[in-house]
Scaffold this active site. Structure first.
Site, PDB file in Angstrom:
ATOM      1  N   LYS A  91      53.524  44.649  15.645  1.00  0.00           N
ATOM      2  CA  LYS A  91      52.161  45.165  15.533  1.00  0.00           C
ATOM      3  C   LYS A  91      51.652  45.105  14.101  1.00  0.00           C
ATOM      4  O   LYS A  91      52.397  45.384  13.158  1.00  0.00           O
ATOM      5  CB  LYS A  91      52.110  46.630  15.991  1.00  0.00           C
ATOM      6  CG  LYS A  91      52.260  46.815  17.499  1.00  0.00           C
ATOM      7  CD  LYS A  91      52.094  48.290  17.853  1.00  0.00           C
ATOM      8  CE  LYS A  91      52.530  48.610  19.271  1.00  0.00           C
ATOM      9  NZ  LYS A  91      51.621  48.081  20.304  1.00  0.00           N
ATOM     10  N   ARG A 175      40.107  48.895  35.632  1.00  0.00           N
ATOM     11  CA  ARG A 175      39.037  48.987  36.649  1.00  0.00           C
ATOM     12  C   ARG A 175      37.689  48.598  36.047  1.00  0.00           C
ATOM     13  O   ARG A 175      36.865  47.954  36.698  1.00  0.00           O
ATOM     14  CB  ARG A 175      38.960  50.401  37.226  1.00  0.00           C
ATOM     15  CG  ARG A 175      40.055  50.694  38.234  1.00  0.00           C
ATOM     16  CD  ARG A 175      39.601  51.786  39.221  1.00  0.00           C
ATOM     17  NE  ARG A 175      40.671  52.182  40.124  1.00  0.00           N
ATOM     18  CZ  ARG A 175      41.000  51.490  41.214  1.00  0.00           C
ATOM     19  NH1 ARG A 175      40.359  50.368  41.519  1.00  0.00           N
ATOM     20  NH2 ARG A 175      41.971  51.907  41.985  1.00  0.00           N
ATOM     21  N   GLY A 228      50.411  54.051  28.402  1.00  0.00           N
ATOM     22  CA  GLY A 228      50.629  55.150  29.338  1.00  0.00           C
ATOM     23  C   GLY A 228      51.525  54.820  30.513  1.00  0.00           C
ATOM     24  O   GLY A 228      51.740  55.667  31.388  1.00  0.00           O
TER      25      GLY A 228
END
Lengths: 312, 258
Positions: A91, A175, A228
């Protein structure tokens, strides 16, 4: 189902982009695991991870310990590179061009320009087309995904809310992307290029990339879940919602009772990702996984505690 | 009407959809060029994803796609697929093609594997070297002259170079002269044919500095270091599907020019 991914031009030479995006295509259906030591990297590799993400602290510890989170120590990254044969990612802070240059020179396989670290530039993301090394970036919606692709990202992931073990934000992000792709398809079908241009203005993205997305019916690069994912069921959920693969950050090693427990969790999430519609496999994976990280509910987080809002 | 020829793509992980899309494109080429003397002699294809032994059993031929070979081996072991795959390749001798990680899986031996080594399906009497060119920074695209594509075009003008995509690619570092200890099963086994070489200096091709071996065939088993499925170039898929058709018609693989 999905069309071939052949991103047209995003400011890079086509062969270069084929090679960058191609590695992500080879990771599809797999799990990329956050690791902080060579020993953890070996656990991930033995469990069947398709790649590891080398970082100094897993996101849940970054969250707990506070302070400025930066690129990992190159020495630690080198140890991880020496320990495994699967791809090693690392990262860099949003906008931190030099951290990216260092990671490129280290020969890692992918750079994650990540909101999990403290942003280094509050105006610009890294101009990723300028690098030979490929980049993955997070997104919360289609506009953000296409802005990153326009900058040269060859792989996208949901941002989710890293280090919480709460899947709700990642679900919201995939979504949202899916709903906006459906809107783009409808716009192209009913209003053609003009409607695409209008929607591109609304989403804040490049019209040509939006049109390509509408034609493909999906993002023009590989799109993983992240932020998550804590259980095999979480991983399978994100796959069923259309993600191409899964990043697991804190979910493997956080609150694991022993290294063997972490290894079981890792194997279980690999199994659930590869067999995400097979209910028997999901039962077996859930049993093998054992207790998950305790986690933090997103509903209790203040907005300044959320990482997903970093970047734009 | 005959039963369709079923071609599977091993779908444990990796570039599955890419192969399926290119197979469908290749099928239209094969079907329009194939002599079809009568309706009941016609051919048709079915393309399926393979995750289980029963799905594999439906297949007349199989592609093992690119991906991470360590992951594929671990997942195949856990799903009980390694032995059915070995049976498919080495006992039933059905046509199999591996790209990149698939080539690693189809090799009898592999070097530069993870600590403790990795399990392989085997079938090609070769040793592959994983990550021959290094990390992703050394991945590249290169034009390859592939003689077998010219054969397939029946004397037409020389085929254009194939834009081969190499991603953390393996190469064949050695052809194992006699892969099997016993004379039994290995007897009469087809030789390993080198079908593609990349580059010049310091390569593995024949140990004479003639470049790296990046495409090989041994009987029913074909392997490439690179990823035709990451291009729009359908030629290798067409070439391979034609062999699959021959194998299905004759109950075995009939090699070009054999």
């Amino acid at each position: 189902m999905a069309a071939n991914l052949h991103p047209a031009t995003n400011g890079t030479n086509n062969d270069d982009f084929t090679v960058k995006a191609g590695l992500a295509q080879m990771l599809k259906g797999g799990v990329i695991m956050d690791v902080t030591t060579a020993a953890e990297a070996r656990i991930a590799e033995e469990a069947g991870a398709v790649a590891v993400m080398a970082l100094e602290r897993i996101p849940s510890d970054i969250r707990k310990m506070g302070g400025v989170a930066r690129m990992s120590n190159p020495e630690m990254i080198k140890e991880i590179q020496a320990a495994v044969t699967i791809p090693v990612m690392a990262k860099a802070r949003i906008g931190h061009i030099v951290e990216c240059q260092i990671l490129e020179a280290l020969g890692v396989d992918y750079v994650d320009e990540s909101e999990v670290l403290t942003p280094a530039d509050d105006q610009f993301h890294v101009a990723k087309s300028d690098f030979k090394i490929p980049f993955v970036c997070g997104c919360r919606n289609l506009g953000e995904a296409l802005r990153r692709i326009k900058e040269g990202a060859a792989m996208i992931r949901t941002k989710g809310e890293a280090g919480t073990g709460d899947i709700v934000e990642a679900v919201r992000h995939i979504r949202t992307v899916n709903a906006e792709i459906a809107r783009a398809k409808a716009a192209l079908a009913t209003g053609g290029d003009l409607a695409i241009a209008t929607l591109a203005r609304e989403l804040g993205c490049d019209a040509a990339l939006l049109k390509q997305t509408a034609e493909l019916g999906r993002l023009p690069v590989v799109n993983f879940a992240a932020g998550g994912v804590a259980t095999p069921a979480d991983a399978a959920l994100m796959m069923q919602l259309g993600c191409d693969g899964v990043f697991v950050g804190s979910g493997i090693f956080k609150d694991a009772e022993t290294p063997e427990h972490a290894a079981r969790r890792a194997r279980a999430i690999v199994k659930a990702t590869a067999n995400y519609t097979d209910k028997q496999a999901l039962i077996e994976a859930s049993i093998e996984h054992g207790t998950a990280m305790k986690g933090i509910s997103n509903a209790g987080l203040k907005s300044e505690e959320k990482m997903a809002g970093r970047g734009w | 009407m005959t039963k369709p020829i079923t071609v599977g793509v091993l779908a444990l992980q990796g570039g599955v959809v890419e192969h399926l899309n290119l197979l469908r494109k290749a099928a239209t080429h094969v079907l329009t060029s194939q002599p079809q003397p009568s309706a009941d002699n016609g051919i048709d294809f079915a393309f399926i994803e393979v995750r289980t032994a029963p799905q594999l059993a439906q297949c007349d031929a199989l592609i093992i796609p690119g991906g991470e070979s360590t992951t594929m081996a671990i997942v195949a072991r856990r799903l009980g697929l390694l032995d059915p795959l070995r049976d498919f390749v080495k006992v039933q001798h059905k046509p199999v093609w591996g790209t990149c990680a698939g080539l690693v899986m189809l090799a009898e031996q592999a070097s530069a594997t993870k600590q403790g080594g990795q399990e392989l399906v085997g079938g090609l009497d070769v040793r592959v070297l994983r990550n021959r060119y290094g990390t992703q920074m050394q991945s590249f695209v290169a034009g390859l002259d592939l003689g077998f594509l010219k054969e397939a075009k029946n004397g037409e003008a020389a085929a254009a170079p194939f834009r081969a995509v190499f991603i953390r690619a393996p190469v064949v570092e050695e052809i194992i002269a006699d892969g099997r200890q016993d004379g039994g099963e290995g007897k009469g086994k087809a030789p390993v044919e080198v079908l593609g070489v990349y580059g010049g200096e310091g390569g593995t091709g024949g140990g004479e500095g003639k470049g790296d071996i990046v495409a090989v065939r041994q009987g029913n088993v074909f392997g490439t270091s690179f990823h035709p499925e990451l291009t729009d170039d359908v030629r290798i898929h067409v070439w391979w599907l034609r062999q699959v058709v021959d194998a299905a018609r004759h109950g075995r693989l009939v090699l070009n020019g054999a």
